[in-house]
Motif scaffolding. Structure first.
Motif, PDB file in Angstrom:
ATOM      1  N   ASN A   7       1.958   7.211   6.353  1.00  0.00           N
ATOM      2  CA  ASN A   7       1.249   5.670   5.590  1.00  0.00           C
ATOM      3  C   ASN A   7       2.117   4.508   4.770  1.00  0.00           C
ATOM      4  OD1 ASN A   7      -0.411   7.825   6.555  1.00  0.00           O
ATOM      5  ND2 ASN A   7      -0.208   9.159   4.415  1.00  0.00           N
ATOM      6  N   VAL A   8       1.501   3.907   5.127  1.00  0.00           N
ATOM      7  CA  VAL A   8       2.130   2.454   4.702  1.00  0.00           C
ATOM      8  C   VAL A   8       1.361   1.725   4.507  1.00  0.00           C
ATOM      9  CG1 VAL A   8       4.275   2.545   6.831  1.00  0.00           C
ATOM     10  CG2 VAL A   8       2.557   0.799   7.440  1.00  0.00           C
ATOM     11  N   THR A   9       1.626   1.145   3.020  1.00  0.00           N
ATOM     12  CA  THR A   9       0.430  -0.247   2.278  1.00  0.00           C
ATOM     13  C   THR A   9       1.555  -1.281   2.279  1.00  0.00           C
ATOM     14  OG1 THR A   9      -0.316   1.775   1.353  1.00  0.00           O
ATOM     15  CG2 THR A   9      -0.483  -0.317   0.774  1.00  0.00           C
ATOM     16  N   GLY A  10       0.771  -2.697   2.477  1.00  0.00           N
ATOM     17  CA  GLY A  10       1.249  -3.841   2.750  1.00  0.00           C
ATOM     18  C   GLY A  10       0.369  -4.980   1.844  1.00  0.00           C
ATOM     19  N   LYS A  11       0.281  -5.606   2.260  1.00  0.00           N
ATOM     20  CA  LYS A  11      -0.168  -6.552   1.482  1.00  0.00           C
ATOM     21  C   LYS A  11      -2.067  -7.046   2.507  1.00  0.00           C
ATOM     22  CE  LYS A  11       0.919 -10.928   4.107  1.00  0.00           C
ATOM     23  NZ  LYS A  11       1.859 -10.265   5.340  1.00  0.00           N
ATOM     24  N   ASP A  12      -1.399  -6.666   3.614  1.00  0.00           N
ATOM     25  CA  ASP A  12      -2.879  -6.766   4.693  1.00  0.00           C
ATOM     26  C   ASP A  12      -4.037  -5.082   4.753  1.00  0.00           C
ATOM     27  OD1 ASP A  12      -2.577  -9.325   5.341  1.00  0.00           O
ATOM     28  OD2 ASP A  12      -1.233  -8.392   6.139  1.00  0.00           O
TER      29      ASP A  12
ATOM     30  N   ILE B 197       0.888   0.568  -6.296  1.00  0.00           N
ATOM     31  CA  ILE B 197       1.297   0.541  -4.805  1.00  0.00           C
ATOM     32  C   ILE B 197       0.241  -1.080  -4.917  1.00  0.00           C
ATOM     33  CG2 ILE B 197       0.897   0.911  -2.576  1.00  0.00           C
ATOM     34  CD1 ILE B 197       0.251   3.803  -2.752  1.00  0.00           C
ATOM     35  N   LYS B 198      -0.609  -1.652  -5.552  1.00  0.00           N
ATOM     36  CA  LYS B 198      -0.745  -3.191  -5.450  1.00  0.00           C
ATOM     37  C   LYS B 198      -0.020  -3.602  -5.795  1.00  0.00           C
ATOM     38  CE  LYS B 198      -5.495  -5.279  -5.425  1.00  0.00           C
ATOM     39  NZ  LYS B 198      -5.021  -6.581  -6.624  1.00  0.00           N
ATOM     40  N   GLU B 199      -0.341  -3.522  -7.031  1.00  0.00           N
ATOM     41  CA  GLU B 199       0.679  -4.327  -7.560  1.00  0.00           C
ATOM     42  C   GLU B 199       2.277  -3.906  -7.182  1.00  0.00           C
ATOM     43  OE1 GLU B 199       2.157  -2.670 -11.557  1.00  0.00           O
ATOM     44  OE2 GLU B 199       3.304  -4.201 -12.450  1.00  0.00           O
ATOM     45  N   GLY B 200       2.926  -3.430  -6.617  1.00  0.00           N
ATOM     46  CA  GLY B 200       4.428  -3.368  -6.183  1.00  0.00           C
ATOM     47  C   GLY B 200       4.203  -4.575  -5.290  1.00  0.00           C
ATOM     48  N   CYS B 201       3.067  -4.010  -3.647  1.00  0.00           N
ATOM     49  CA  CYS B 201       3.298  -4.950  -2.613  1.00  0.00           C
ATOM     50  C   CYS B 201       2.251  -6.658  -3.140  1.00  0.00           C
ATOM     51  CB  CYS B 201       2.173  -4.037  -2.582  1.00  0.00           C
ATOM     52  SG  CYS B 201       2.683  -2.594  -1.240  1.00  0.00           S
ATOM     53  N   GLU B 202       2.286  -7.357  -3.736  1.00  0.00           N
ATOM     54  CA  GLU B 202       2.077  -8.211  -4.199  1.00  0.00           C
ATOM     55  C   GLU B 202       3.427  -8.865  -4.685  1.00  0.00           C
ATOM     56  OE1 GLU B 202      -3.260  -7.628  -5.909  1.00  0.00           O
ATOM     57  OE2 GLU B 202      -1.165  -7.846  -6.647  1.00  0.00           O
ATOM     58  N   LEU B 203       3.744  -7.896  -5.592  1.00  0.00           N
ATOM     59  CA  LEU B 203       5.359  -8.223  -5.518  1.00  0.00           C
ATOM     60  C   LEU B 203       6.510  -9.104  -4.817  1.00  0.00           C
ATOM     61  CD1 LEU B 203       6.015  -6.642  -8.987  1.00  0.00           C
ATOM     62  CD2 LEU B 203       6.483  -8.770  -8.438  1.00  0.00           C
ATOM     63  N   LEU B 204       6.065  -7.400  -3.654  1.00  0.00           N
ATOM     64  CA  LEU B 204       6.925  -7.928  -2.349  1.00  0.00           C
ATOM     65  C   LEU B 204       6.883  -8.599  -1.874  1.00  0.00           C
ATOM     66  CD1 LEU B 204       7.354  -3.897  -1.398  1.00  0.00           C
ATOM     67  CD2 LEU B 204       8.957  -5.616  -2.845  1.00  0.00           C
ATOM     68  N   ALA B 205       5.021  -9.293  -1.412  1.00  0.00           N
ATOM     69  CA  ALA B 205       4.840 -10.712  -0.534  1.00  0.00           C
ATOM     70  C   ALA B 205       4.952 -11.732  -1.887  1.00  0.00           C
ATOM     71  CB  ALA B 205       3.079  -9.850  -0.467  1.00  0.00           C
TER      72      ALA B 205
ATOM     73  N   LEU C 292      14.523  -5.308  -7.636  1.00  0.00           N
ATOM     74  CA  LEU C 292      14.144  -4.587  -6.786  1.00  0.00           C
ATOM     75  C   LEU C 292      12.905  -3.843  -7.517  1.00  0.00           C
ATOM     76  CD1 LEU C 292      17.769  -2.659  -6.763  1.00  0.00           C
ATOM     77  CD2 LEU C 292      16.480  -3.723  -5.482  1.00  0.00           C
ATOM     78  N   VAL C 293      11.763  -3.438  -7.056  1.00  0.00           N
ATOM     79  CA  VAL C 293      10.256  -3.195  -7.112  1.00  0.00           C
ATOM     80  C   VAL C 293      10.639  -1.209  -6.656  1.00  0.00           C
ATOM     81  CG1 VAL C 293       7.721  -3.180  -6.845  1.00  0.00           C
ATOM     82  CG2 VAL C 293       9.512  -5.570  -6.411  1.00  0.00           C
ATOM     83  N   ASP C 294      10.985  -1.279  -8.037  1.00  0.00           N
ATOM     84  CA  ASP C 294      10.704   0.615  -8.718  1.00  0.00           C
ATOM     85  C   ASP C 294       9.415   1.066  -8.486  1.00  0.00           C
ATOM     86  OD1 ASP C 294      10.987   2.801  -8.908  1.00  0.00           O
ATOM     87  OD2 ASP C 294      12.371   2.768 -10.936  1.00  0.00           O
TER      88      ASP C 294
END
Lengths: 286, 157, 779
Positions: free
Chosen positions: A137-142, A13-21, A50-52
């Motif tokens: 439950n959501v995860t973002g950069k914060d 999840i961390k990797e994906g969220c970093e990419l999105l950010a 697209l982040v799969d």
């Protein structure tokens, strides 16, 4: 070619969220793709990336526990939910709602997270999650946070997710031993169609709690305010009372599938059918 | 355009290819591997003509990206007959008169194939549910349902 | 004559194996070396003047090989009225009309180039309702209509109006008939335009070759019509154009004429002769390619006290959309069939085909008859009800019988077929008169019945030919250019040939790709006439081949040909059945022991041309339009949820007088498929437009067709077999008929269930819900 985007499959999840950010809006999270790819095809507007997230193990978990409720990863396909015994027994509305989305093929791809992140007013799983008191439950950069499902939908295809946030899980609180729920949908054809209206009801006789949620009748799926159940109220009177509440709470429009008038007219029918299913085992009156 | 190298098994054969991210599995099958059995009837997951099995489960291959299938197993209509022998399911489609124009047939057979693998003795309602995502404009479905039933009955013998 | 060995048997289709293995090749699946892909820029407006088109940016995009606009293409096309450009010129007439076409190395480049095209429009007020379009002063869809050429003596476009054709039928004295009526029904009915929805969208590959030659691969129903129209459009000799039709993924009339072929050819030519492929997207299939016309019907029906029809006056107004295509002929056929299979002594029909700013209409399975029978069979029901007569008895009293005269003056003979027997069979299967009551207070049941008829709508000179060639091994190949797009005709023709050639069916093969270079002429695969005309041509060709077989076998066996008997692919002298010579011994010629040879390769040729048809008188409609009529009836039991208006088709029974069922399984399949397609038209299908003429439901998300979960609980197919004297083995066409009276039967059943008349299609659950609620509020 469906679009000009690039693609990354992430392992966490961390990797994906970093990419999105990092891509600052140019990247979009991909789950089943059954809404996202169609939208890219139809509009011709392609994101950059697209982040799969489908390879992330946490997002594919479906954990059920009689005491702890259920935790469903955002990338769990709808068919897996529809076929899960515990979901069918304890969270019946969700199983039925999952089963009514699209076609069998689509449900092998479409995910629960995607169905609600897409935030269609007609999303079939939304009313079920609303009456089951789900939280997202959501995860973002914060970091992570929990959004009650009734605070998720903010408009047509709009959610309270912040930029770069993704849904990781949907948690369902435990239900009482005698609690029941059900879901119904009206559509133009019986196979593969969007809802004219959909509705879920949950009822827990021990908690005297009855919740009703309606989809495809406003800019978001609507959870009706709680009702006080009175002793020995006949089903048809309860249905009538709920109908009055519902008619005031929803604001359907005319669209290609049906008119507002028809949607309003279907509300009491669905209420009556759902209440009959949920309350009738106790003899027609509570 | 950036290409992604993927390796997948198609009808039991390992294939390694470089594909752009925007390529669908359907395009990969039809345009790169020349497996033209799966058809495009809408490109939006609505008609089921492009149905193939991804890790044994039917999907509309127009809504799956080729890059998503890296490391996965795909089965198409071309893998249904073995050594030139029609499968019992294919034969049942012929015997029940379930084929007219034939454009929906490959997808329809794949949906039915997956159904029989997960549920060897489906009821008519279960058959209908399994193929409701496969549109057919010619047959009115009755004979297709009969074909799946016939294939399931044949299995008992 | 001995009984047939194959005709009448459920021989499986030869095409089933390639189709079930995914090896059957459709145009969708084909490509040629160096092939380009094309996309189009389409009009966003229903009516607009094209002010300017800027294509420079598109042309400059790498990979773009040809860019065409309407001004590059000075051609006018049309089957019956030449009213259509290949790309819009000066004005656009419907939303979705192609304005610019681009061929490029890939489809993605072609689409990207389309996005770079800038078209400036001056938007105009569209005319959308065909009834308003007929009013004086209505905006003209084709201001230059008076300059167009058209098929004279058959059609009648009215200069300076929107009327593309008016068909008149005049029989007896309708006013006198109405005056003598006890009950007069006056009603308005409506059918919306509706799309065909073949699973394979239109697809074509065109290859412009040196010396003004072209090669076309197309998903079309009528190879020779494609060739003929291309030759006329581009003024080319017929030998210059070769049309290939491989497997076709459903047509239903939408692929009957030409659509994308001319554009693909022009692009190929503009791209220096590289082949160009165009595949319609599903959205283009809905909104750019033609659909079924909408229809407004105004009926006045007069009936005497004893229940006999005395007069019928009808005004049909067809919504042609932007171009006439097959629509004018649909309006013509709808008129001469416009009284249903009933004996109507006084009849007055005006059928107007009217241009509007919507996607244009064309042939669609039923060719106007579903639309026409919707009005006629609903009006019959209402009349019976007003008379307090049983609607079945009312129909039986009025249905056409031998000796009656149709509204175009044709006398019904015993060889015409028996609509009364069809009605009777349906009533019996439906347990007519017995009402089903349910314990659920929210559900009611109703039964409805409706008759139908249809004849092929075709020119008086329609013809077909077939070639049969014997192979080295004594097997036979049949070449014909009607197309089997799933309806099963090739299987029936194969059965006929096997019986006629006295050859095992395993050794008789149809040639599955039609090719105008090799397959002999056939008019079109439309109108449910291919089994009839193709069957007769194959019989003729088989008998020609058999005559040659007997001649050479006679020489081989040293007997006169009339003493040769053929059986199972071998010949013998009649009194020596034990001394057989198999066909392979003489298929290419017979060689005696000393080397002398006789005979030569056996080729049978056969042909058939429509017999005795006449053009209809333009003023009265009198004449003979029908090679044969296929009669039928449909009945249904429906269950209505009175709270929601949802209906369930409990039973759907179809009886057709097929003359002779050539293949029972295929006939049954054809009927079920047609019934379910008819249910789509009945329950939810139809194009919808906003006030500006924008299509609102041009996708599978917004326009639904029946799925496997939407079929009737039970269906039944009944075939009456009154032989057609000139039909192959007595057969008639049955392909379109199963759709025709599904809507009217269902609406009649709804009346039985609810006491409410429905005059507008489709019968969506919402429409039924609203009607039930209005009824309740009224009472």
């Amino acid at each position: 070619m469906i679009g000009t985007f690039d693609y990354v499959r992430v392992g966490s999840i961390k990797e994906g969220c970093e990419l999105l950010a990092a891509r600052n809006g140019g990247a979009v999270a991909l789950a089943g793709g059954t809404d996202l790819l169609v939208s890219i095809r139809n509009t011709g507007r392609s994101p950059d990336l697209l982040v799969d997230f489908k390879d992330v193990a946490q997002l594919n978990r479906l954990v059920t526990d009689n005491d702890a409720g259920a935790m469903i990863g955002a990338c769990v396909p709808l068919n897996v939910i529809a076929d899960n015994t515990v979901i069918n027994d304890r969270f019946t509305a969700l199983a039925a709602a999952a089963r009514s989305v699209g076609s069998y093929q689509v449900r092998n791809r479409a995910t629960l997270g995607g169905n609600i992140a897409n935030a269609s007013p007609a999303a079939d799983t939304a009313p079920a999650l609303l009456v089951l008191g789900a939280s997202v439950n959501v995860t973002g950069k914060d970091g992570t946070r929990k959004i009650p499902i009734d605070k998720l939908f903010t408009g047509v295809k709009k959610t309270s997710l912040r930029a770069g946030e993704v849904i990781t899980d949907i948690s369902l609180p435990p239900v009482g031993s005698r609690a029941r729920s059900a879901f119904l949908k009206k559509q133009r054809v019986k196979g593969h169609d969007l809802a004219i209206i959909n509705m879920a009801v949950s009822y827990d006789p021990d908690a005297e709690a009855l919740r009703v949620a309606i989809g495809s009748c406003a800019v978001t799926p609507i959870l009706l305010p709680p009702v006080n159940l009175s002793e020995n109220e006949p089903i048809d009177e309860l249905a009538e009372r709920l109908n009055d509440i519902a008619q005031a709470a929803i604001s359907p429009i005319d669209d290609i599938r049906a008119s507002a008038v028809y949607r309003l007219g279907l509300v009491p029918v669905l209420l009556s059918d759902l209440l009959s299913v949920l309350l009738a085992p106790e003899g027609g009156a509570r | 355009m950036k290409l992604h190298e993927i390796t997948l098994a198609v009808n039991g054969t390992r294939e390694t290819l470089s594909v752009p991210a925007g390529m669908t599995l359907l395009e990969l099958l039809r345009e790169k591997l020349y497996l033209t059995g799966p058809k495009e009837g809408c490109g939006a997951g609505e008609c089921g003509s492009c149905t193939v099995l991804l890790d044994g489960r039917p999907v509309t291959s127009c809504l799956v990206l080729a890059v998503e299938t890296d490391g996965r197993e795909v089965r198409t209509i071309e893998g249904e007959a073995t050594d030139g022998q029609l499968s019992a399911l294919q034969q049942a489609f012929i015997d029940a008169g379930a084929i007219q124009c034939g454009f929906c047939t490959p997808g329809m057979v794949m949906s039915a194939r997956a159904l029989l693998e997960r549920n060897p003795h489906p009821s008519d309602d279960e058959i209908k549910e399994a193929i409701a995502g496969n549109l057919c404009r010619c047959t009115g479905y009755e004979s297709i349902i009969a074909a799946v039933r016939l294939a399931a009955e044949g299995r008992e013998k | 004559m001995s009984a047939t060995k194959y005709v009448g048997q459920s021989v499986p289709r030869e095409d089933a194996i390639p189709k079930v293995t995914g090896t059957a090749m459709f145009v969708h699946d084909m490509s040629l070396p160096g092939m380009l892909h094309a996309a189009t820029v389409k009009s966003p407006h229903a009516a607009a003047r094209i002010v300017s088109i800027a294509v420079e940016a598109a042309r400059a995009l790498r990979g773009v090989r040809a860019v065409l606009t309407g001004d590059d293409l000075d051609y006018r096309l049309g089957l019956y009225v030449q009213d259509k450009s290949i790309l819009a010129r000066e004005r656009v007439r419907y939303q979705g009309e192609p304005v610019v076409a681009i061929a490029a190395d890939t489809l993605e480049i072609a689409r990207a180039a389309c996005d770079l095209v800038e078209v400036e429009y001056e938007v105009q007020d569209p005319v959308l309702d065909p009834r308003e379009a007929m009013e004086p002063g209505a905006p003209l869809v084709h201001p230059d209509l008076h300059t167009y050429s058209y098929m004279k003596g058959v059609f009648s476009p009215k200069p300076h109006t929107n009327i593309a054709h008016q068909q008149k039928i005049r029989k007896g004295n309708v006013e006198a008939g109405l005056a003598a009526s006890e009950v007069v029904v006056q009603e308005h009915f409506y059918n919306p335009p509706a799309p065909h929805v073949p699973l394979e969208t239109h697809a074509v590959i065109a290859h412009a070759l040196p010396g003004e030659h072209m090669e076309i691969y197309t998903s079309a129903q009528s190879p020779y019509t494609v060739r003929n129209l291309l030759c006329h459009s581009f003024d080319l000799p017929h030998a210059n154009v070769r049309v290939h039709v491989p497997y076709v993924g459903g047509g239903f009339g939408g692929k009957a004429g030409i659509q994308l072929e001319p554009l693909a050819y022009c692009l190929s030519k503009a791209a220096g002769g590289k082949p160009v492929k165009i595949v319609a997207t599903r959205e283009e299939e809905f909104g750019t390619l033609p659909s079924r016309q909408g229809l407004h019907t105004d009926i006045i029906l007069g009936v005497t006290k004893d229940g006999k029809i005395s007069a019928l006056k009808v005004k049909y107004v067809w919504d042609a959309g932007a171009y006439a295509d097959y629509g004018v002929n649909v309006g013509r056929a709808g008129a001469y069939a416009g009284a249903g299979p009933y004996n109507v002594p006084n009849c007055h029909i005006d059928s107007f085909v009217v241009y509007t700013n919507k996607v244009f209409g064309t042939a669609y399975r039923g060719f106007g008859h579903l639309e026409v029978m919707w009005g006629v069979e609903r009006a019959m029901e209402i009349a019976a009800c007003k008379l307090k007569m049983d609607p079945y008895e009312f129909r039986m009293l009025n249905v056409l019988r031998a000796g009656d005269r149709t509204i175009t003056g044709e006398t019904i003979t015993p060889g015409h077929g028996r609509p009364d027997k069809c009605l009777e069979a349906v009533a019996q299967a439906l347990d007519w008169g017995k009402k089903t009551t349910l314990s659920d207070p929210n559900k009611v049941r109703g039964k409805g019945i409706a008759a139908l008829h249809k004849a092929p709508a075709m020119p008086t000179y329609t013809s077909c030919s077939a070639i049969i060639k014997l192979n080295e091994d004594g097997s036979a190949d049949i070449l014909i250019s009607g197309v089997d797009m799933g309806q099963g005709t090739y299987t029936a023709l194969r059965q006929i040939a096997a019986d006629e050639l006295k050859l095992q069916i395993e050794r008789v093969h149809m040639t599955w790709e039609c090719d105008t270079a090799f397959s002999p002429y056939d008019w079109q695969t439309v109108a449910s006439r291919f089994t009839f005309m193709g069957g007769n041509a194959v019989i003729d060709a088989s008998r020609d081949a058999l005559r040659q077989i007997k001649q050479v076998a006679g020489m081989a066996l040293r007997a006169a040909p009339e003493h040769i008997v053929c059986e199972d692919g071998a010949a013998y002298v009649d009194n020596h059945p034990d001394q057989r010579v198999p066909y392979e011994k003489f298929a290419l010629g017979y060689t005696f022991e000393n080397g002398n040879s006789v005979g030569g390769p056996i080729i049978g040729r056969g042909r058939y041309i429509a017999q005795g048809l006449t053009n209809l008188d333009l003023e009265t409609g009198q004449g003979l339009p029908a090679q044969f009529w296929t009669y039928g009836a449909q009945g249904t039991e429906v269950e209505v949820d009175t709270r929601t208006g949802e209906i369930e088709i409990v039973d759907m029974i179809t009886a057709l007088d097929a003359g002779k069922v050539l293949n029972p399984v295929l006939a049954r399949e054809q009927v079920i498929g047609g019934v379910v397609q008819g249910l789509g038209s009945t329950l939810f299908e139809g194009l919808r437009f906003d006030d500006e003429g924008h299509l609102l439901n041009g996708s599978f998300t917004d326009h639904k067709i029946p799925t496997a979960k939407d079929i009737p609980r039970h269906t039944q197919q009944i075939f009456i077999e009154t032989p057609q004297p000139d039909g192959p083995y007595g057969a008639r066409g049955i392909a379109e008929h199963p759709m025709i009276s599904v809507p009217s039967a269902v609406a009649n059943a709804l009346y039985d269930a609810l006491g409410i008349d429905f005059n507008t299609l489709p019968l969506t659950s919402e429409r039924i819900y609203r009607a039930i609620h209005e009824e309740r509020n009224d009472s």
